[in-house]
Motif scaffolding. Structure first.
Motif, PDB file in Angstrom:
ATOM      1  N   GLU A  87       0.829  -1.211   0.000  1.00 45.08           N
ATOM      2  CA  GLU A  87       0.000   0.000   0.000  1.00 45.08           C
ATOM      3  C   GLU A  87       0.862   1.259   0.000  1.00 45.08           C
ATOM      4  O   GLU A  87       0.562   2.221  -0.704  1.00 45.08           O
ATOM      5  N   PHE A  88       1.940   1.273   0.790  1.00 47.06           N
ATOM      6  CA  PHE A  88       2.849   2.413   0.798  1.00 47.06           C
ATOM      7  C   PHE A  88       3.472   2.607  -0.581  1.00 47.06           C
ATOM      8  O   PHE A  88       3.506   3.716  -1.121  1.00 47.06           O
ATOM      9  N   ILE A  89       3.955   1.521  -1.167  1.00 45.70           N
ATOM     10  CA  ILE A  89       4.560   1.584  -2.499  1.00 45.70           C
ATOM     11  C   ILE A  89       3.551   2.111  -3.515  1.00 45.70           C
ATOM     12  O   ILE A  89       3.865   2.986  -4.329  1.00 45.70           O
ATOM     13  N   LYS A  90       2.327   1.610  -3.459  1.00 50.29           N
ATOM     14  CA  LYS A  90       1.283   2.069  -4.381  1.00 50.29           C
ATOM     15  C   LYS A  90       0.962   3.537  -4.163  1.00 50.29           C
ATOM     16  O   LYS A  90       0.759   4.284  -5.120  1.00 50.29           O
ATOM     17  N   ASP A  91       0.890   3.971  -2.905  1.00 49.79           N
ATOM     18  CA  ASP A  91       0.607   5.376  -2.621  1.00 49.79           C
ATOM     19  C   ASP A  91       1.671   6.287  -3.212  1.00 49.79           C
ATOM     20  O   ASP A  91       1.367   7.310  -3.824  1.00 49.79           O
ATOM     21  N   VAL A  92       2.927   5.914  -3.047  1.00 46.88           N
ATOM     22  CA  VAL A  92       4.027   6.749  -3.555  1.00 46.88           C
ATOM     23  C   VAL A  92       4.061   6.737  -5.073  1.00 46.88           C
ATOM     24  O   VAL A  92       4.100   7.789  -5.721  1.00 46.88           O
ATOM     25  N   LEU A  93       4.008   5.546  -5.662  1.00 37.56           N
ATOM     26  CA  LEU A  93       4.232   5.439  -7.105  1.00 37.56           C
ATOM     27  C   LEU A  93       2.973   5.626  -7.949  1.00 37.56           C
ATOM     28  O   LEU A  93       3.051   5.623  -9.170  1.00 37.56           O
ATOM     29  N   SER A  94       1.842   5.831  -7.309  1.00 38.01           N
ATOM     30  CA  SER A  94       0.634   6.155  -8.074  1.00 38.01           C
ATOM     31  C   SER A  94       0.338   7.647  -8.011  1.00 38.01           C
ATOM     32  O   SER A  94      -0.575   8.134  -8.659  1.00 38.01           O
ATOM     33  N   GLY A  95       1.110   8.365  -7.193  1.00 35.18           N
ATOM     34  CA  GLY A  95       0.907   9.806  -7.094  1.00 35.18           C
ATOM     35  C   GLY A  95       0.023  10.226  -5.935  1.00 35.18           C
ATOM     36  O   GLY A  95      -0.248  11.405  -5.751  1.00 35.18           O
ATOM     37  N   ARG A  96      -0.438   9.277  -5.119  1.00 36.58           N
ATOM     38  CA  ARG A  96      -1.300   9.619  -3.974  1.00 36.58           C
ATOM     39  C   ARG A  96      -0.501  10.193  -2.809  1.00 36.58           C
ATOM     40  O   ARG A  96      -1.073  10.851  -1.951  1.00 36.58           O
ATOM     41  N   GLU A  97       0.792   9.943  -2.764  1.00 40.39           N
ATOM     42  CA  GLU A  97       1.666  10.480  -1.715  1.00 40.39           C
ATOM     43  C   GLU A  97       2.187  11.815  -2.208  1.00 40.39           C
ATOM     44  O   GLU A  97       3.041  11.885  -3.086  1.00 40.39           O
ATOM     45  N   GLU A  98       1.652  12.903  -1.653  1.00 41.13           N
ATOM     46  CA  GLU A  98       1.945  14.246  -2.167  1.00 41.13           C
ATOM     47  C   GLU A  98       3.408  14.649  -2.027  1.00 41.13           C
ATOM     48  O   GLU A  98       3.900  15.454  -2.787  1.00 41.13           O
ATOM     49  N   GLY A  99       4.134  14.100  -1.091  1.00 43.23           N
ATOM     50  CA  GLY A  99       5.504  14.525  -0.863  1.00 43.23           C
ATOM     51  C   GLY A  99       6.525  13.929  -1.809  1.00 43.23           C
ATOM     52  O   GLY A  99       7.684  14.316  -1.770  1.00 43.23           O
ATOM     53  N   PHE A 100       6.124  13.031  -2.671  1.00 42.42           N
ATOM     54  CA  PHE A 100       7.088  12.387  -3.569  1.00 42.42           C
ATOM     55  C   PHE A 100       7.437  13.350  -4.693  1.00 42.42           C
ATOM     56  O   PHE A 100       6.582  13.789  -5.446  1.00 42.42           O
ATOM     57  N   LYS A 101       8.725  13.689  -4.799  1.00 39.07           N
ATOM     58  CA  LYS A 101       9.138  14.787  -5.672  1.00 39.07           C
ATOM     59  C   LYS A 101       9.489  14.388  -7.099  1.00 39.07           C
ATOM     60  O   LYS A 101       9.842  15.227  -7.899  1.00 39.07           O
ATOM     61  N   TYR A 102       9.399  13.111  -7.438  1.00 35.35           N
ATOM     62  CA  TYR A 102       9.767  12.668  -8.784  1.00 35.35           C
ATOM     63  C   TYR A 102       8.525  12.315  -9.590  1.00 35.35           C
ATOM     64  O   TYR A 102       7.559  11.793  -9.056  1.00 35.35           O
ATOM     65  N   ASN A 103       8.571  12.587 -10.886  1.00 39.21           N
ATOM     66  CA  ASN A 103       7.424  12.242 -11.734  1.00 39.21           C
ATOM     67  C   ASN A 103       7.539  10.836 -12.308  1.00 39.21           C
ATOM     68  O   ASN A 103       6.610  10.345 -12.925  1.00 39.21           O
ATOM     69  N   ARG A 104       8.689  10.206 -12.104  1.00 36.71           N
ATOM     70  CA  ARG A 104       8.854   8.826 -12.547  1.00 36.71           C
ATOM     71  C   ARG A 104      10.020   8.174 -11.824  1.00 36.71           C
ATOM     72  O   ARG A 104      10.900   8.859 -11.332  1.00 36.71           O
ATOM     73  N   VAL A 105       9.970   6.859 -11.779  1.00 38.39           N
ATOM     74  CA  VAL A 105      11.098   6.061 -11.297  1.00 38.39           C
ATOM     75  C   VAL A 105      11.352   4.971 -12.322  1.00 38.39           C
ATOM     76  O   VAL A 105      10.472   4.608 -13.104  1.00 38.39           O
ATOM     77  N   ILE A 106      12.570   4.467 -12.313  1.00 35.54           N
ATOM     78  CA  ILE A 106      12.958   3.386 -13.207  1.00 35.54           C
ATOM     79  C   ILE A 106      13.099   2.127 -12.357  1.00 35.54           C
ATOM     80  O   ILE A 106      13.777   2.138 -11.332  1.00 35.54           O
ATOM     81  N   LEU A 107      12.461   1.055 -12.774  1.00 38.84           N
ATOM     82  CA  LEU A 107      12.516  -0.209 -12.055  1.00 38.84           C
ATOM     83  C   LEU A 107      13.213  -1.238 -12.933  1.00 38.84           C
ATOM     84  O   LEU A 107      12.800  -1.466 -14.069  1.00 38.84           O
ATOM     85  N   ILE A 108      14.296  -1.814 -12.416  1.00 39.56           N
ATOM     86  CA  ILE A 108      15.027  -2.859 -13.129  1.00 39.56           C
ATOM     87  C   ILE A 108      14.889  -4.147 -12.320  1.00 39.56           C
ATOM     88  O   ILE A 108      15.212  -4.162 -11.128  1.00 39.56           O
ATOM     89  N   ILE A 109      14.426  -5.197 -12.961  1.00 41.43           N
ATOM     90  CA  ILE A 109      14.316  -6.499 -12.304  1.00 41.43           C
ATOM     91  C   ILE A 109      15.147  -7.488 -13.101  1.00 41.43           C
ATOM     92  O   ILE A 109      14.817  -7.807 -14.243  1.00 41.43           O
ATOM     93  N   HIS A 110      16.229  -7.941 -12.497  1.00 39.35           N
ATOM     94  CA  HIS A 110      17.091  -8.930 -13.142  1.00 39.35           C
ATOM     95  C   HIS A 110      16.583 -10.331 -12.828  1.00 39.35           C
ATOM     96  O   HIS A 110      16.162 -10.609 -11.709  1.00 39.35           O
ATOM     97  N   ASN A 111      16.636 -11.197 -13.816  1.00 40.36           N
ATOM     98  CA  ASN A 111      16.275 -12.602 -13.671  1.00 40.36           C
ATOM     99  C   ASN A 111      14.816 -12.771 -13.230  1.00 40.36           C
ATOM    100  O   ASN A 111      14.516 -13.500 -12.284  1.00 40.36           O
ATOM    101  N   LEU A 112      13.927 -12.107 -13.941  1.00 43.33           N
ATOM    102  CA  LEU A 112      12.496 -12.151 -13.629  1.00 43.33           C
ATOM    103  C   LEU A 112      11.946 -13.571 -13.633  1.00 43.33           C
ATOM    104  O   LEU A 112      11.032 -13.883 -12.879  1.00 43.33           O
ATOM    105  N   ASP A 113      12.511 -14.423 -14.461  1.00 46.82           N
ATOM    106  CA  ASP A 113      12.022 -15.801 -14.534  1.00 46.82           C
ATOM    107  C   ASP A 113      12.814 -16.752 -13.637  1.00 46.82           C
ATOM    108  O   ASP A 113      12.652 -17.965 -13.708  1.00 46.82           O
ATOM    109  N   GLY A 114      13.643 -16.202 -12.766  1.00 49.18           N
ATOM    110  CA  GLY A 114      14.418 -17.030 -11.844  1.00 49.18           C
ATOM    111  C   GLY A 114      13.529 -17.723 -10.831  1.00 49.18           C
ATOM    112  O   GLY A 114      12.404 -17.306 -10.552  1.00 49.18           O
ATOM    113  N   LYS A 115      14.043 -18.774 -10.277  1.00 51.66           N
ATOM    114  CA  LYS A 115      13.280 -19.611  -9.343  1.00 51.66           C
ATOM    115  C   LYS A 115      12.664 -18.796  -8.201  1.00 51.66           C
ATOM    116  O   LYS A 115      11.517 -19.007  -7.830  1.00 51.66           O
ATOM    117  N   ALA A 116      13.412 -17.859  -7.660  1.00 49.14           N
ATOM    118  CA  ALA A 116      12.943 -17.091  -6.512  1.00 49.14           C
ATOM    119  C   ALA A 116      11.765 -16.167  -6.842  1.00 49.14           C
ATOM    120  O   ALA A 116      11.003 -15.799  -5.956  1.00 49.14           O
TER     121      ALA A 116
END
Length: 141
Positions: A87-116
């Motif tokens: 919920e915190f992550i969604k609030d920040v990255l959906s724009g509901r958290e007013e104090g977040f000063k960036y209009n975008r973030v970059i998310l890199i996920i390595h080995n998305l199909d890995g066992k873990a």
């Protein structure tokens, strides 16, 4: 609201880790970059949520918010349930958290199909995060 999601899935033989990290550093350095190393032994969904919360918390300007906390509250973040962290992550990255000063973030996920990262629960939550308003580019390898 911008509904254009930019997600790239990079596949092929061999590691793409250096390529994606270099690309992000050289071309996208003006944005916060969150990197999840899915190839790590023992990585869990809770670890990923902890990492995202710890990364985003200092980027929220509103210091009166319970979620805008200093390093000492790492334990507090880790004690939250996965639902509370998401919920915190969604609030920040959906724009509901007013104090977040960036209009975008970059998310890199390595080995998305890995066992873990293969569980349905983990894949569902990662897909929810990848489609949030402020996650403008997700690079998967």
């Amino acid at each position: 609201m911008d509904n254009h999601y930019n997600n790239l899935l990079i596949t092929g033989v061999g590691s793409k880790t250096d390529f994606l990290n270099d690309f992000a550093e050289e071309c996208l350095s003006e944005y916060p970059i969150i990197t999840i190393n899915g190839y790590m032994n023992g990585i869990t969904l809770k670890y990923i949520l902890n990492k995202l919360c710890n990364f985003l918390t200092p980027l929220v300007k509103n210091t009166d918010s319970e979620d805008a906390i200093d390093e000492e509250t790492n334990t507090k973040i880790q004690k939250r349930t996965k639902v509370q962290q998401l919920e915190f992550i969604k609030d920040v990255l959906s724009g509901r958290e007013e104090g977040f000063k960036y209009n975008r973030v970059i998310l890199i996920i390595h080995n998305l199909d890995g066992k873990a990262l293969r569980s349905d629960d983990t894949q569902q939550i990662l897909s929810e995060i990848a489609k949030l308003q402020k996650v403008k580019l997700t690079l998967f390898s």
